[in-house]
Scaffold this motif. Sequence first.
Motif, PDB file in Angstrom:
ATOM      1  N   VAL A  88      43.951 -56.400 -19.172  1.00  0.00           N
ATOM      2  CA  VAL A  88      44.990 -55.436 -18.805  1.00  0.00           C
ATOM      3  C   VAL A  88      45.200 -54.489 -19.987  1.00  0.00           C
ATOM      4  O   VAL A  88      45.821 -54.880 -20.996  1.00  0.00           O
ATOM      5  CB  VAL A  88      46.312 -56.149 -18.450  1.00  0.00           C
ATOM      6  N   PRO A  89      44.626 -53.274 -19.943  1.00  0.00           N
ATOM      7  CA  PRO A  89      44.848 -52.333 -21.038  1.00  0.00           C
ATOM      8  C   PRO A  89      46.348 -52.111 -21.212  1.00  0.00           C
ATOM      9  O   PRO A  89      47.055 -51.864 -20.233  1.00  0.00           O
ATOM     10  CB  PRO A  89      44.147 -51.059 -20.581  1.00  0.00           C
ATOM     11  N   SER A  90      46.827 -52.223 -22.447  1.00  0.00           N
ATOM     12  CA  SER A  90      48.262 -52.107 -22.693  1.00  0.00           C
ATOM     13  C   SER A  90      48.498 -51.821 -24.167  1.00  0.00           C
ATOM     14  O   SER A  90      47.803 -52.377 -25.027  1.00  0.00           O
ATOM     15  CB  SER A  90      48.957 -53.426 -22.336  1.00  0.00           C
ATOM     16  N   PRO A  91      49.501 -50.965 -24.467  1.00  0.00           N
ATOM     17  CA  PRO A  91      49.846 -50.771 -25.877  1.00  0.00           C
ATOM     18  C   PRO A  91      50.415 -52.046 -26.502  1.00  0.00           C
ATOM     19  O   PRO A  91      50.508 -52.167 -27.711  1.00  0.00           O
ATOM     20  CB  PRO A  91      50.887 -49.645 -25.828  1.00  0.00           C
ATOM     21  N   ALA A  92      50.766 -52.995 -25.643  1.00  0.00           N
ATOM     22  CA  ALA A  92      51.334 -54.261 -26.134  1.00  0.00           C
ATOM     23  C   ALA A  92      50.285 -55.371 -26.126  1.00  0.00           C
ATOM     24  O   ALA A  92      50.642 -56.557 -26.114  1.00  0.00           O
ATOM     25  CB  ALA A  92      52.525 -54.652 -25.255  1.00  0.00           C
ATOM     26  N   SER A 138      44.732 -53.716 -26.333  1.00  0.00           N
ATOM     27  CA  SER A 138      45.077 -52.373 -26.810  1.00  0.00           C
ATOM     28  C   SER A 138      43.905 -51.755 -27.565  1.00  0.00           C
ATOM     29  O   SER A 138      43.225 -52.443 -28.318  1.00  0.00           O
ATOM     30  CB  SER A 138      46.285 -52.448 -27.760  1.00  0.00           C
ATOM     31  N   LEU A 139      43.694 -50.432 -27.392  1.00  0.00           N
ATOM     32  CA  LEU A 139      42.660 -49.723 -28.156  1.00  0.00           C
ATOM     33  C   LEU A 139      43.198 -49.302 -29.518  1.00  0.00           C
ATOM     34  O   LEU A 139      42.453 -49.005 -30.423  1.00  0.00           O
ATOM     35  CB  LEU A 139      42.173 -48.480 -27.407  1.00  0.00           C
ATOM     36  N   GLY A 140      44.521 -49.246 -29.637  1.00  0.00           N
ATOM     37  CA  GLY A 140      45.084 -48.776 -30.906  1.00  0.00           C
ATOM     38  C   GLY A 140      46.550 -48.436 -30.717  1.00  0.00           C
ATOM     39  O   GLY A 140      47.061 -48.451 -29.595  1.00  0.00           O
ATOM     40  N   ASP A 141      47.189 -48.092 -31.831  1.00  0.00           N
ATOM     41  CA  ASP A 141      48.644 -47.893 -31.777  1.00  0.00           C
ATOM     42  C   ASP A 141      48.973 -46.450 -31.427  1.00  0.00           C
ATOM     43  O   ASP A 141      49.388 -45.665 -32.274  1.00  0.00           O
ATOM     44  CB  ASP A 141      49.267 -48.296 -33.124  1.00  0.00           C
ATOM     45  N   TYR A 142      48.727 -46.119 -30.164  1.00  0.00           N
ATOM     46  CA  TYR A 142      49.116 -44.796 -29.657  1.00  0.00           C
ATOM     47  C   TYR A 142      49.347 -44.957 -28.150  1.00  0.00           C
ATOM     48  O   TYR A 142      48.996 -45.983 -27.568  1.00  0.00           O
ATOM     49  CB  TYR A 142      48.027 -43.743 -29.924  1.00  0.00           C
ATOM     50  N   VAL A 143      49.926 -43.948 -27.534  1.00  0.00           N
ATOM     51  CA  VAL A 143      50.327 -44.079 -26.136  1.00  0.00           C
ATOM     52  C   VAL A 143      49.439 -43.235 -25.223  1.00  0.00           C
ATOM     53  O   VAL A 143      49.216 -42.046 -25.487  1.00  0.00           O
ATOM     54  CB  VAL A 143      51.805 -43.663 -25.961  1.00  0.00           C
ATOM     55  N   LEU A 144      48.896 -43.866 -24.188  1.00  0.00           N
ATOM     56  CA  LEU A 144      48.147 -43.154 -23.156  1.00  0.00           C
ATOM     57  C   LEU A 144      48.994 -43.134 -21.889  1.00  0.00           C
ATOM     58  O   LEU A 144      50.016 -43.822 -21.805  1.00  0.00           O
ATOM     59  CB  LEU A 144      46.825 -43.897 -22.885  1.00  0.00           C
ATOM     60  N   ASN A 145      48.549 -42.376 -20.872  1.00  0.00           N
ATOM     61  CA  ASN A 145      49.309 -42.345 -19.622  1.00  0.00           C
ATOM     62  C   ASN A 145      48.906 -43.462 -18.669  1.00  0.00           C
ATOM     63  O   ASN A 145      49.563 -43.696 -17.657  1.00  0.00           O
ATOM     64  CB  ASN A 145      49.122 -40.995 -18.929  1.00  0.00           C
TER      65      ASN A 145
END
Length: 245
Positions: A88-92, A138-145
């Motif tokens: 589950v792609p997620s910033p968390a 997460s791919l990294g510490d930034y926000v995608l839509n």
Amino acid sequence: MRIDVVSIFPEYLAPLELSLIGKARQDGLLDLHVHDLRDFTTDKHRSVDDTPYGGGAGMVMKAEPWAQALASLTEARRDGVARPVLIVPSPAGERFTQALAYELAEEDQLVFACGRYEGIDERVIEWAEDHFTVRPMSLGDYVLNGGEVAVLAMVEAIGRLLPGVVGNPDSLVEESHSDGLLEYPVYTKPASWRERDVPAVLLSGNHGKIAQWRRHEQYRRTAERRPDLLETFDAGKLPRADRTF
Ligand SMILES: Nc1ccccc1-c1cnco1
């Protein structure tokens, strides 16, 4: 390997029909399927989201369409095949790395759930634990839509490691992060370009010195750009920093 991707924007995954991954699919090296989450709704508006309990801005993705979609992907599994991994792609999520790409490339089936809006109802993640190995990533510490862009990156990073996908497997060895260091600089003809010359050692034909120079450049670049990687890098592999070429 089988990969399933569930999204409300399946066309976002069209680039996976191109180039290296597209060819791997055509060659039967990768069995990849993209599914539209709205195909698993039952109302006439094919709704996939609703307002968040507790208030707040934005919308949350409803649980039932996700459970229907994900359940349809485990039924396809043959007996005796390992439990699929639900990413589950997620910033968390845990940080996606090259090491994780190698680890996930060993799995029989990966399922990617592309969340949008403010995220997916948390009860889906809890429910999925009974059917999948669930890994928020997460791919990294930034926000995608949404998760689609992250899935494109992860599928490419994982897919290229599958046997037969990359023409020359040796090219996988000397890449950034393959050995814990960043890759060395590369050059091609002409030997002199706009008064800038290729390092002489690369024209020497001395393969031992070339290997030493490349290793030193890897270390120098990593120390300069990603000193954090050196903290985990095995000091025993470091070149002697006093060597000149
Ligand atoms: N920001 C996001 C929103 C939705 C789905 C994934 C992400 C993400 C993944 N890696 C970094 O961000």
